[in-house]
Design a protein around this motif. Structure first.
Motif, PDB file in Angstrom:
ATOM      1  N   HIS A 196       0.837  -1.204   0.000  1.00 25.11           N
ATOM      2  CA  HIS A 196       0.000   0.000   0.000  1.00 25.11           C
ATOM      3  C   HIS A 196       0.870   1.253   0.000  1.00 25.11           C
ATOM      4  N   MET A 197       1.901   1.258   0.831  1.00 26.36           N
ATOM      5  CA  MET A 197       2.787   2.426   0.873  1.00 26.36           C
ATOM      6  C   MET A 197       3.540   2.584  -0.441  1.00 26.36           C
ATOM      7  N   ARG A 198       3.948   1.467  -1.026  1.00 21.97           N
ATOM      8  CA  ARG A 198       4.653   1.547  -2.316  1.00 21.97           C
ATOM      9  C   ARG A 198       3.722   2.086  -3.397  1.00 21.97           C
ATOM     10  N   SER A 199       2.444   1.697  -3.362  1.00 16.92           N
ATOM     11  CA  SER A 199       1.499   2.200  -4.364  1.00 16.92           C
ATOM     12  C   SER A 199       1.300   3.709  -4.222  1.00 16.92           C
ATOM     13  N   LEU A 200       1.302   4.213  -2.983  1.00 17.67           N
ATOM     14  CA  LEU A 200       1.178   5.653  -2.777  1.00 17.67           C
ATOM     15  C   LEU A 200       2.414   6.382  -3.308  1.00 17.67           C
ATOM     16  N   LEU A 201       3.589   5.804  -3.111  1.00 14.74           N
ATOM     17  CA  LEU A 201       4.806   6.407  -3.642  1.00 14.74           C
ATOM     18  C   LEU A 201       4.782   6.416  -5.176  1.00 14.74           C
ATOM     19  N   ASP A 202       4.270   5.340  -5.763  1.00 10.28           N
ATOM     20  CA  ASP A 202       4.156   5.295  -7.226  1.00 10.28           C
ATOM     21  C   ASP A 202       3.183   6.358  -7.723  1.00 10.28           C
ATOM     22  N   GLU A 203       2.087   6.553  -6.979  1.00 10.92           N
ATOM     23  CA  GLU A 203       1.130   7.604  -7.336  1.00 10.92           C
ATOM     24  C   GLU A 203       1.790   8.980  -7.249  1.00 10.92           C
ATOM     25  N   PHE A 204       2.602   9.165  -6.225  1.00 13.34           N
ATOM     26  CA  PHE A 204       3.312  10.434  -6.062  1.00 13.34           C
ATOM     27  C   PHE A 204       4.192  10.706  -7.278  1.00 13.34           C
TER      28      PHE A 204
END
Length: 348
Positions: A183-191
């Protein structure tokens, strides 16, 4: 964009080794930290009621250069999508501009890592992938822990175990809640996806940020350098990540303080002195903390712990642990400051 070899060489060259210790003292500290991490796992799991799988993320006791190397490895992996985006958009610099740019970027990253390498006591790296399928690793920075215990004049054995309780809680969080990492990695990818590569937009952002930097230096703004170079969508994502990090850090503080009195005789003295240490020392140190967003990190501990305690007081530990069930149950940045709103949303 970043010369990673230069970043590593500069950071290790600028970094001081830490307090003077002979071979026997080093061996004792390393062994005690490893033992403290193993000893902490049971009490942390029992207090938090999180069912982690033992030994799924390794514990490494490291010095400052090894901490730098480990973090640069992770940064490089996290930066890969940025590189891909630049290549796809045909925005990668070429020739001398690329060479000089990568050297400057490497020097900046190296200087930053050198500064940080003396501050961090421990860290859970959730994005490391082990050769045997391990997800994440716990790093305990031995010279920094020894330096802190000497600086605070506290019992070294108690302090080392106290640090291990906090960091082991992070290892339990990520191994007991396996979706958190993705989940945290997906947020970083979105960023990264939200990054605006238009040169005009970037120039405007830099121009608008200059006056805010002056305010930060004067102590008139709580913003950090990172916040100044974010567009609206990125700020939304950062708010989500801030909510998560406040939860993780605050929960670790609550667990270490909950377990501490049963296993650490001098825990009250350690907590009192350590809270004072978190405020920073001299004016230069405070300025760098503000510029780099470390003051915001300190607020995460305080606000996150207040959130966790308030929710547990309201719905008990089992009710609080609903936070780990799915991403939708994670608190937002605003809910961290208003625990009752989280309780109302999740528990009705």
């Amino acid at each position: 964009m970043i010369d990673w070899k230069l970043a590593l060489s500069m950071a290790t060259r600028l970094t001081k080794p830490g307090p003077e210790m002979d071979a026997a003292q080093v061996a004792e500290a390393v062994a005690e930290l490893r033992e403290g991490a193993a000893r902490s796992e049971g009490p942390v799991r029992e207090f938090s009621q999180l069912h982690a799988t033992s030994a799924t993320a390794p514990v490494l006791v490291v010095d400052r250069p090894r901490w730098i190397e480990a973090n640069l490895e992770t940064f490089r992996v996290l930066m890969d999508p940025v590189m891909d985006k630049l290549v796809e958009a045909d925005k990668m610099p070429t020739g001398l501009s690329r060479t000089f740019g990568s050297k400057i970027g490497g020097a900046e990253v190296g200087a930053l890592m050198s500064f940080m390498s003396s501050k961090v006591l421990g860290q859970f790296d959730p994005f490391w992938n082990g050769p045997n399928g391990e997800g994440g690793r716990l790093l305990l920075v031995a010279p920094n822990i020894v330096h802190a215990e000497q600086q605070l004049s506290v019992d070294p054995h108690d302090f080392r175990l106290w640090v291990c309780l906090h960091e082991e809680t992070h290892r339990v969080q990520f191994t007991a809640v396996p979706w958190m990492r993705d989940h945290m990695r997906s947020l970083l990818d979105e960023f990264i996806d939200a990054t605006d590569l238009d040169s005009g937009a970037l120039a405007s952002m830099v121009g608008d940020s200059f006056s805010e930097v002056v305010k930060i230096v004067r102590g008139e703004s709580d913003a950090s350098i990172n916040e100044l170079f974010q567009n609206p969508r990125q700020r939304e994502i950062v708010d989500q990540l801030t909510g998560i990090m406040s939860l993780l850090e605050g929960h670790a503080d609550v667990v270490m303080d909950g377990v501490g009195p049963d296993v650490i005789p001098s825990v009250a003295e350690i907590r009192r002195k350590f809270n004072q240490r978190r405020k920073g020392a001299g004016s230069l140190d405070k300025l760098l903390r503000r510029l780099l967003g470390m003051d915001a990190k300190m607020r995460q501990y305080k606000d996150g712990a207040a959130f966790v305690n308030a929710v547990i007081d309201r719905v008990g530990i089992e009710g609080f642990n609903a936070v780990w069930e799915k991403p939708a149950n994670l608190p937002s940045k605003s809910e961290i400051l208003d625990p009752q709103s989280w309780v109302a949303r999740v528990h009705g």
